[in-house]
Enzyme design. Sequence first.
Site, PDB file in Angstrom:
ATOM      1  CG  ASP A  67      -0.289  -0.446   2.509  1.00 18.84           C
ATOM      2  OD1 ASP A  67       0.954  -0.444   2.566  1.00 18.84           O
ATOM      3  OD2 ASP A  67      -1.001  -0.779   3.467  1.00 18.84           O
ATOM      4  CG  ASP A 136      -9.173  -1.674  12.486  1.00 16.40           C
ATOM      5  OD1 ASP A 136      -8.141  -2.223  12.019  1.00 16.40           O
ATOM      6  OD2 ASP A 136      -9.706  -0.687  11.945  1.00 16.40           O
ATOM      7  CG  HIS A 138      -6.265  -2.117   8.940  1.00 15.03           C
ATOM      8  ND1 HIS A 138      -6.347  -1.334  10.062  1.00 15.03           N
ATOM      9  CD2 HIS A 138      -5.043  -1.894   8.428  1.00 15.03           C
ATOM     10  CE1 HIS A 138      -5.226  -0.658  10.218  1.00 15.03           C
ATOM     11  NE2 HIS A 138      -4.404  -0.990   9.244  1.00 15.03           N
ATOM     12  CD  GLU A 143      -8.920   1.324   7.549  1.00 21.01           C
ATOM     13  OE1 GLU A 143      -8.959   0.438   8.427  1.00 21.01           O
ATOM     14  OE2 GLU A 143      -8.268   2.376   7.681  1.00 21.01           O
TER      15      GLU A 143
HETATM   16  C1  GLP Z   1      -0.731   0.151   8.657  1.00 21.68           C
HETATM   17  C2  GLP Z   1      -0.270  -0.682   7.468  1.00 21.68           C
HETATM   18  C3  GLP Z   1      -0.568  -2.153   7.696  1.00 21.68           C
HETATM   19  C4  GLP Z   1      -0.036  -2.581   9.047  1.00 21.68           C
HETATM   20  C5  GLP Z   1      -0.684  -1.779  10.138  1.00 21.68           C
HETATM   21  C6  GLP Z   1      -0.219  -2.177  11.534  1.00 21.68           C
HETATM   22  O1  GLP Z   1      -2.086   0.367   8.637  1.00 21.68           O
HETATM   23  N1  GLP Z   1      -0.892  -0.253   6.252  1.00 21.68           N
HETATM   24  O2  GLP Z   1       0.027  -2.919   6.655  1.00 21.68           O
HETATM   25  O3  GLP Z   1      -0.278  -3.951   9.237  1.00 21.68           O
HETATM   26  O4  GLP Z   1      -0.363  -0.402   9.923  1.00 21.68           O
HETATM   27  O5  GLP Z   1       0.950  -1.496  11.855  1.00 21.68           O
HETATM   28  P1  GLP Z   1       1.939  -1.949  13.018  1.00 21.68           P
HETATM   29  O6  GLP Z   1       2.644  -3.148  12.503  1.00 21.68           O
HETATM   30  O7  GLP Z   1       2.864  -0.797  13.198  1.00 21.68           O
HETATM   31  O8  GLP Z   1       1.104  -2.226  14.207  1.00 21.68           O
END
Ligand code: GLP
Length: 260
Positions: A67, A136, A138, A143
Amino acid sequence: MAEVVIVDSADAAGDLVAAHIAAKVAERADYTLGVATGSTPLPVYQALARQREAGVDFSRLTAFALDEYVGLDEAHPESYHSVIDREVTVPLGLDPARVHVPDGTEATVATAGDRYEAALEAHGGVDLQLLGIGSDGHVGFNEQGSSLASLTRIKTLTQRTREDNARFFDSLDQVPTHCVTQGIGTILRAGHLVLLAFGEGKADAVAKAVEGPVSASMPASCIQLHRHVTVVVDEAAASRLERSDYYRWVYDNKPAWQGL
Ligand code: GLP
């Protein structure tokens, strides 16, 4: 069923997953890795960098990111172009021409999803997709409510995701409201999904993703639709799994030849 591997620490998870990827790259140098951002995959990238220091050559590896934010200059330190470059491309010695990140430029974003899908298809897809998980549930930036058949497209971030990611910016206002993300249908085309999660804050989402109903309301539950999934979690992230004893039993009795 997703294989669930419960490890002592994020570093142990990083070592385990990186050893698997390095072995695959040794078998086939033109391996394709799906890379995720966020803090969760960092131990994997750090362990891969140690594999590189130990002599593994990643220069023919191709990477596709999940992304990108819309509207951040690619050179912005928190654009996913920059994050992937800093955390993956440079430390692993990847060829930048083989590292793909969706185009989040506002002027051209309308076609970014279709172009990214075409690039994935032309390349022949992803062998192993690393995934984090939002608090949550995702995945990527899919989302809650994202179609389980979705492809790469523009999404509007929830306030919760923006607040979760505000720690990377000076203020919440600076966190973009839109992104381009691989869809769930895109992610499910990868050959092997490796979902990582660490800490108590992810325990509820992990339990729902692995053991709850498959639902667009819990995007990470899409892993139940894939034939080859490895979920690597620490004790805290595993703490709400109902069948953790069984997962430990399976892993402890796993034939060595099966690998991850
Ligand atoms: C963002 C990214 C996701 C990731 C999420 C969780 O939303 N787009 O790919 O899994 O953050 O981040 P973290 O690993 O820092 O908790």
